[in-house]
Design a protein around this motif. Structure first.
Motif, PDB file in Angstrom:
ATOM      1  N   UNK A 335       0.978  -1.225  -0.026  1.00  0.00           N
ATOM      2  CA  UNK A 335      -0.029  -0.008   0.225  1.00  0.00           C
ATOM      3  C   UNK A 335       0.937   1.209  -0.223  1.00  0.00           C
ATOM      4  N   UNK A 336       2.143   1.516   0.780  1.00  0.00           N
ATOM      5  CA  UNK A 336       2.817   2.417   1.007  1.00  0.00           C
ATOM      6  C   UNK A 336       3.505   2.685  -0.519  1.00  0.00           C
ATOM      7  N   UNK A 337       3.932   1.412  -1.120  1.00  0.00           N
ATOM      8  CA  UNK A 337       4.654   1.844  -2.593  1.00  0.00           C
ATOM      9  C   UNK A 337       3.488   2.271  -3.673  1.00  0.00           C
ATOM     10  N   UNK A 338       2.336   1.973  -3.490  1.00  0.00           N
ATOM     11  CA  UNK A 338       1.204   2.353  -4.240  1.00  0.00           C
ATOM     12  C   UNK A 338       1.067   3.803  -4.313  1.00  0.00           C
ATOM     13  N   UNK A 339       0.715   4.338  -3.004  1.00  0.00           N
ATOM     14  CA  UNK A 339       0.846   5.590  -2.729  1.00  0.00           C
ATOM     15  C   UNK A 339       2.016   6.372  -3.337  1.00  0.00           C
ATOM     16  N   UNK A 340       3.239   5.867  -3.231  1.00  0.00           N
ATOM     17  CA  UNK A 340       4.495   6.614  -3.661  1.00  0.00           C
ATOM     18  C   UNK A 340       4.484   6.719  -5.118  1.00  0.00           C
ATOM     19  N   UNK A 341       4.185   5.688  -5.850  1.00  0.00           N
ATOM     20  CA  UNK A 341       4.200   5.656  -7.182  1.00  0.00           C
ATOM     21  C   UNK A 341       2.922   6.645  -7.921  1.00  0.00           C
ATOM     22  N   UNK A 342       1.722   6.589  -7.197  1.00  0.00           N
ATOM     23  CA  UNK A 342       0.750   7.403  -7.647  1.00  0.00           C
ATOM     24  C   UNK A 342       1.076   8.999  -7.407  1.00  0.00           C
ATOM     25  N   UNK A 343       1.866   9.234  -6.490  1.00  0.00           N
ATOM     26  CA  UNK A 343       2.423  10.526  -6.474  1.00  0.00           C
ATOM     27  C   UNK A 343       3.396  10.872  -7.425  1.00  0.00           C
ATOM     28  N   UNK A 344       4.207  10.055  -8.030  1.00  0.00           N
ATOM     29  CA  UNK A 344       5.182  10.055  -8.991  1.00  0.00           C
ATOM     30  C   UNK A 344       4.639  10.205 -10.306  1.00  0.00           C
ATOM     31  N   UNK A 345       3.330   9.601 -10.620  1.00  0.00           N
ATOM     32  CA  UNK A 345       2.717   9.475 -11.714  1.00  0.00           C
ATOM     33  C   UNK A 345       2.362  10.910 -12.416  1.00  0.00           C
ATOM     34  N   UNK A 346       2.437  11.043 -13.802  1.00  0.00           N
ATOM     35  CA  UNK A 346       2.334  12.484 -14.228  1.00  0.00           C
ATOM     36  C   UNK A 346       0.930  12.311 -14.749  1.00  0.00           C
ATOM     37  N   UNK A 347       0.439  11.196 -15.282  1.00  0.00           N
ATOM     38  CA  UNK A 347      -0.888  11.162 -15.830  1.00  0.00           C
ATOM     39  C   UNK A 347      -1.228   9.591 -15.791  1.00  0.00           C
ATOM     40  N   UNK A 348      -2.427   9.248 -16.080  1.00  0.00           N
ATOM     41  CA  UNK A 348      -3.117   8.146 -16.319  1.00  0.00           C
ATOM     42  C   UNK A 348      -2.551   7.404 -17.291  1.00  0.00           C
ATOM     43  N   UNK A 349      -2.483   8.097 -18.480  1.00  0.00           N
ATOM     44  CA  UNK A 349      -2.125   7.670 -19.726  1.00  0.00           C
ATOM     45  C   UNK A 349      -0.667   8.067 -20.233  1.00  0.00           C
ATOM     46  N   UNK A 350       0.043   8.707 -19.586  1.00  0.00           N
ATOM     47  CA  UNK A 350       1.537   8.967 -19.915  1.00  0.00           C
ATOM     48  C   UNK A 350       2.490   8.676 -18.843  1.00  0.00           C
TER      49      UNK A 350
END
Length: 350
Positions: A335-350
């Motif tokens: 769960x912690x890694x999921x939140x971290x990756x979501x913060x780093x993600x620029x866009x759902x499609x890019x």
């Protein structure tokens, strides 16, 4: 297997040999002592501003050499394909006790999944070196996406990116093996029933085994609850890892939640069809078969630091408190890694 005890993962019951480099051809312009001089090479002039270090003549004889190389590669591929077909037609191939067909998986099934993995979902893989080069390991991942495409993409990630090209054997729910065609393909890909006996046997053989403890609760949850992990059952996967003394590797997958945004669940229709849920998305079933095409989201799969289990005594597998604590540790790390990756993600499609 009919009397196999199902691991309570959830409440729903759930790449060759070195390619020989072609022999380097003697340039037609070179000659040995006492032989006739070869034809004069036509040297292309250097572009303006080129340095002396770039003064490498390009001869026209390199073109047929490259063409011959390409033709040789094509011939090898054709020969390999014909040999593969001969083995399939004559039955001269092997499957293991679970129905896993390694040759078919490497040569055909992975080739079919790879374009989806590389071009459609453009999966980025992190931490694959955390999977041991040999010996058993249990990968535990989050589950999402309405249809279980995340398991298949995780399988391609391990197969194509691990330095040892390891194969991931997934534990699947009963429903997978009750569907025609899907059952056969799952077996050929190395999937097996999510039961303690099969899981322990695979780990004991030194295989990399994958499990998604959320089960149908994970892939069938509404879009409003995306990336919120559901309950991990009673810790059956921890008990299995403890018995086999294999490391547990948490895995976090981002991108799968948005391929089919589930905005509703037709429960009555699901009961009639014998499905755990019947998803309603912005495109399905309203657009018919076209609505079943997943959205081309950008995926990230991250394998976390292994959690060792070989330091515990044999009786630890029967300690409910230890299983609860380890299960909670794995879940929290994912769960912690999921939140971290979501913060780093620029866009759902890019």
């Amino acid at each position: 297997m009919a009397d196999a005890k199902v691991i309570p993962f959830d409440d729903d019951r759930s790449r060759a040999g070195a390619v020989q480099r072609p022999a380097r051809r003697r340039s037609a312009g070179s000659r040995r002592k006492g032989t006739e001089p070869g034809p004069v090479r036509e040297v292309q002039p250097l572009p303006s501003g080129a340095s002396a270090q770039d003064d490498v003549p390009v001869t026209r004889e390199e073109e047929p050499s490259q063409q011959a190389h390409d033709e040789g590669g094509l011939e090898r591929r054709i020969a390999g394909g014909l040999s593969f077909l001969r083995r399939r037609l004559t039955g001269d191939y092997e499957v293991d006790d679970f129905g896993y067909d390694e040759e078919l998986t490497d040569q055909v099934l992975m080739s079919l999944l790879r374009p989806v993995y590389e071009k459609y979902f453009r999966v980025e893989v992190k931490g694959v070196e955390n999977i041991p080069a040999q010996g058993g390991a249990l990968i535990v991942a989050n589950h999402s996406g309405t249809l279980p495409l995340d398991g298949l993409m995780m399988q391609v990630a391990v197969h194509d990116h691990h330095p040892a090209n390891r194969h991931l054997r997934l534990l699947a729910a009963d429903l997978v093996f009750m569907l025609p065609v899907v059952n056969e393909l799952a077996r050929k890909l190395g999937h097996t029933l999510a039961c303690a006996e099969d899981a322990e046997r695979l780990l004991g053989q030194g295989e990399v085994v994958g499990v998604m403890p959320e089960g149908f609760k994970g892939i069938g949850k509404p879009f409003s609850e995306r990336y919120k992990l559901q309950r991990f059952g009673r810790g059956g996967f921890v008990s299995t890892a403890l018995r086999q003394r294999t490391p547990i590797i948490p895995c976090s997958i981002v991108g799968a939640e948005e391929i089919y945004p589930m905005i509703g669940n037709a429960k009555t229709l699901a009961r009639l069809l014998g499905f755990p849920y019947f998803p309603l998305t912005p495109t399905f079933p309203w657009l018919g078969p076209l609505g079943a095409v997943p959205l081309p989201t950008k995926w990230t799969i991250q394998f976390g630091e292994p959690i060792p289990t070989d330091g515990y005594p044999p009786e630890a597998a029967e300690d409910p408190m230890l299983m609860f604590n380890l299960t909670d540790q794995v879940r929290e790390q994912i769960q912690h890694t999921l939140y971290k990756l979501l913060v780093q993600r620029r866009s759902v499609f890019f």
